[in-house]
Design a protein around this motif. Structure first.
Motif, PDB file in Angstrom:
ATOM      1  N   LYS A   1       0.837  -1.203   0.000  1.00 26.23           N
ATOM      2  CA  LYS A   1       0.000   0.000   0.000  1.00 26.23           C
ATOM      3  C   LYS A   1       0.875   1.259   0.000  1.00 26.23           C
ATOM      4  CE  LYS A   1      -3.799   2.462   2.337  1.00 26.23           C
ATOM      5  NZ  LYS A   1      -4.629   2.650   3.525  1.00 26.23           N
TER       6      LYS A   1
ATOM      7  N   TYR B   1      -1.174  11.982   3.953  1.00 25.20           N
ATOM      8  CA  TYR B   1      -0.501  11.753   5.238  1.00 25.20           C
ATOM      9  C   TYR B   1       0.941  12.271   5.214  1.00 25.20           C
ATOM     10  CZ  TYR B   1      -4.423   8.522   6.273  1.00 25.20           C
ATOM     11  OH  TYR B   1      -5.660   7.955   6.488  1.00 25.20           O
TER      12      TYR B   1
ATOM     13  N   HIS C   1      -4.078   4.568  -1.405  1.00 25.91           N
ATOM     14  CA  HIS C   1      -4.999   5.504  -0.753  1.00 25.91           C
ATOM     15  C   HIS C   1      -4.944   6.756  -1.612  1.00 25.91           C
ATOM     16  CE1 HIS C   1      -6.607   7.595   3.063  1.00 25.91           C
ATOM     17  NE2 HIS C   1      -6.681   8.444   2.064  1.00 25.91           N
TER      18      HIS C   1
ATOM     19  N   CYS D   1     -11.037   8.361   6.973  1.00 24.26           N
ATOM     20  CA  CYS D   1     -10.220   8.978   5.954  1.00 24.26           C
ATOM     21  C   CYS D   1     -10.056   7.993   4.789  1.00 24.26           C
ATOM     22  CB  CYS D   1      -8.882   9.282   6.614  1.00 24.26           C
ATOM     23  SG  CYS D   1      -7.897  10.397   5.744  1.00 24.26           S
TER      24      CYS D   1
ATOM     25  N   PHE E   1       0.447   5.744  -0.264  1.00 24.36           N
ATOM     26  CA  PHE E   1      -0.506   6.806   0.062  1.00 24.36           C
ATOM     27  C   PHE E   1      -0.183   8.067  -0.731  1.00 24.36           C
ATOM     28  CE2 PHE E   1       0.241   4.094   3.688  1.00 24.36           C
ATOM     29  CZ  PHE E   1      -0.992   3.914   4.285  1.00 24.36           C
TER      30      PHE E   1
ATOM     31  N   VAL F   1      -7.882   1.451  -2.622  1.00 20.11           N
ATOM     32  CA  VAL F   1      -8.491   0.994  -1.364  1.00 20.11           C
ATOM     33  C   VAL F   1      -9.581   1.974  -0.918  1.00 20.11           C
ATOM     34  CG1 VAL F   1      -6.417  -0.229  -0.597  1.00 20.11           C
ATOM     35  CG2 VAL F   1      -6.742   2.152   0.074  1.00 20.11           C
ATOM     36  N   HIS F   2     -10.426   1.501  -0.061  1.00 20.19           N
ATOM     37  CA  HIS F   2     -11.532   2.253   0.563  1.00 20.19           C
ATOM     38  C   HIS F   2     -12.091   3.367  -0.329  1.00 20.19           C
ATOM     39  CE1 HIS F   2      -8.265   4.960   1.602  1.00 20.19           C
ATOM     40  NE2 HIS F   2      -7.892   4.315   2.690  1.00 20.19           N
TER      41      HIS F   2
END
Ligand code: URP
Ligand code: ZN
Ligand code: ZN
Length: 482
Positions: free
Chosen positions: A156, A161, A190, A295, A158, A246-247
């Motif tokens: 993963k 962040y 993400h 988030c 991002f 993701v998400h």
């Protein structure tokens, strides 16, 4: 043939079939599927028996996105590897995939090994890990193959962040996706546009007293996710790498995934129950709105509808939870400032019931497609199929055995998760297991946990498949109803 456990009289459901049969289990594996297995077993040692009359028997759920005991937002997520995986079993989930951050000095594999040590004595069901890349460089690039050879095949990264030091820039994503094209690694992302998001956060933060938790919703409009997905999808398209968002929380995101797939890019996505059944009105609740801060944040009803359609049509291939449990005390750290909410909520225990109730009983898709979204696709996408994700001879005997319609009213006090609130409090959900079987062992019996802590195993994974779903189960279901 003799068995250790026989599940008799149940209705077996896989991603393609629904039929009546018994399942004979020997040790950790499914050894036979057929009729009257007990009679055929003869007079040897008597097996344990589960009478599944009137119940569905499906492969155990697989939640490929959990954060147990994660140090995050100035605290540590409240479900650890023990409570989180016990909650998983109580919800019919028999495999979870957590994340292992790269060690700042020693690299990716060292981070994975230390996360395995945190997990191994606590896990109640099987688990695996995604590598979490927080600083892409040439050493990490070379380490991907080593991690893959040892069974960690997804990583993963991002786009956000920055404060945590976790974010990667476009060049890092481009390079990682190039490596993915060569090695078969899956790059999980993400996706939110950090620079514009931070600009908006600063803007709304000036009114944080008036806006309360709703400032969180205002500061991350849909285009924040849409733009980041569009950009990353382009890098996947031109490199040939495999990208898994993701998400995913927005309808616009689903449009981007569909468009990328139609261009032939290897771009896939998961969503989570909170993005399917909740909407951003929750943030308007002055007392409890902040509890729902995640988030990316929960979006609007139109996004719920588009994401359901994405699951029905196939461009959204998996439902996971992004479990990152914070209790009320932890959430109170926000102290009226939406930028300080610990991001995350409990979820793994209610994943299957939420999707079954709203998806199958809500007549959005059939039960086979439910199994596909919650078990078979995650297993295939992340290199665990056919060991996990199906009911077949030779597969791990991971089963979720549940009543087709009996619902229970959610009360956080009765859940196994280590949390003093639930996003589904008071809602009636069906689909909780009567029995959960994990690698041949009954670990939940009539809804009660009876397994041993630490019995779960690390599952090494192969290269994940690209799972496209050309069929449209919604249309098939509509035709069947006529
Ligand atoms: O709110 C969330 N999602 N917390 C966990 C961290 C992440 O971004 O997945
Ligand atoms: Zn994330
Ligand atoms: Zn997450």
């Amino acid at each position: 043939m003799s068995y250790d456990l026989v599940v008799k009289n149940g209705t077996i459901v896989t991603h393609t079939e629904t039929y009546q049969a018994d399942i004979g289990i020997k040790g950790e594996k499914i050894a036979a599927i057929g009729t009257d297995l007990l009679a055929a077993a003869g007079n040897g040692k008597k097996p344990q028996v589960i009478d599944a009359k009137g119940l569905y028997v499906m492969p155990g759920g697989i939640d490929v996105h959990v954060h147990l005991q994660l140090p995050f937002c100035g605290t540590v997520s409240a479900d650890d590897f023990e409570t989180g995986t016990r909650a998983a079993a109580r919800g019919g989930v028999t495999t979870v995939v957590d994340f292992a951050g790269q060690d700042p000095e020693k690299g990716l594999w060292a981070g994975i090994e230390s996360r395995m040590k945190e997990a191994e004595k606590k896990v109640c069901v099987d688990y695996s890990l995604h590598g979490m890349i927080t600083k892409w460089n040439d050493n990490i690039r070379k380490e991907l193959k080593k991690c893959m050879d040892k069974g960690v095949t997804s990583f993963k990264m991002f786009t956000i962040y920055e404060k945590e030091g976790w974010n990667s820039d476009d060049a890092a994503f481009f390079s990682a996706l190039t490596e993915s094209a060569q090695t078969g690694a899956t790059i999980c992302a993400h996706a939110e546009s950090e620079k514009v998001m931070n600009y908006l956060i600063d803007l709304y933060h000036k009114q944080t007293k008036q806006l309360g938790a709703y400032g969180h919703a205002l500061s991350r409009p849909n285009f924040i996710e849409e733009e980041a997905i569009q950009r990353l999808a382009k890098w996947a398209e031109v490199t040939g790498g495999k990208l898994y968002i993701v998400h995913m929380s927005t309808g616009e995101g689903a449009n981007q995934i569909r468009a990328a797939q139609e261009r032939g890019a290897r771009v896939f996505a998961e969503t989570c129950p909170q993005y399917l059944v909740l909407n951003d009105e929750v943030f308007k609740d002055k007392k409890n709105g902040h509890l729902y801060g995640t988030c990316p944040q929960i979006k609007k009803k139109a996004d719920n509808a588009r994401l359901w359609k994405g699951l029905m049509d196939g461009e959204v291939s998996v439902v996971s939870t992004d479990t990152c449990t914070f209790n009320k005390k932890q959430k109170s750290m926000w102290n009226g400032d939406f930028t300080k909410i610990p991001w995350g909520m409990p979820g793994v225990e209610t994943l299957l019931p939420a999707l079954y109730t709203h998806g199958v009983l809500g007549k959005k898709f059939d039960i086979n497609h439910y199994v596909r979204l919650i078990s078979t696709n995650p297993a295939r996408m992340f290199g665990m199929f056919p060991r996990k994700g199906t009911i077949a001879i030779g597969s791990d005997a991971d089963l979720n055995i549940f009543h087709p319609t009996k619902a229970k009213k959610i009360d956080y006090k009765e859940l196994a998760t280590n949390c003093d609130w639930s996003p589904f409090q008071g809602e009636s959900l069906a689909g909780f297991p009567v029995f959960t079987v994990s690698r041949g062992e009954i670990v939940v019996d009539k809804g009660k946990w009876i397994g041993k802590v630490g019995r779960g195993k690390f599952i090494p994974r192969g290269i994940g498949e690209d799972v496209y779903i050309p069929a449209n189960p919604r249309r098939e279901l509509a035709a069947a109803r006529k």
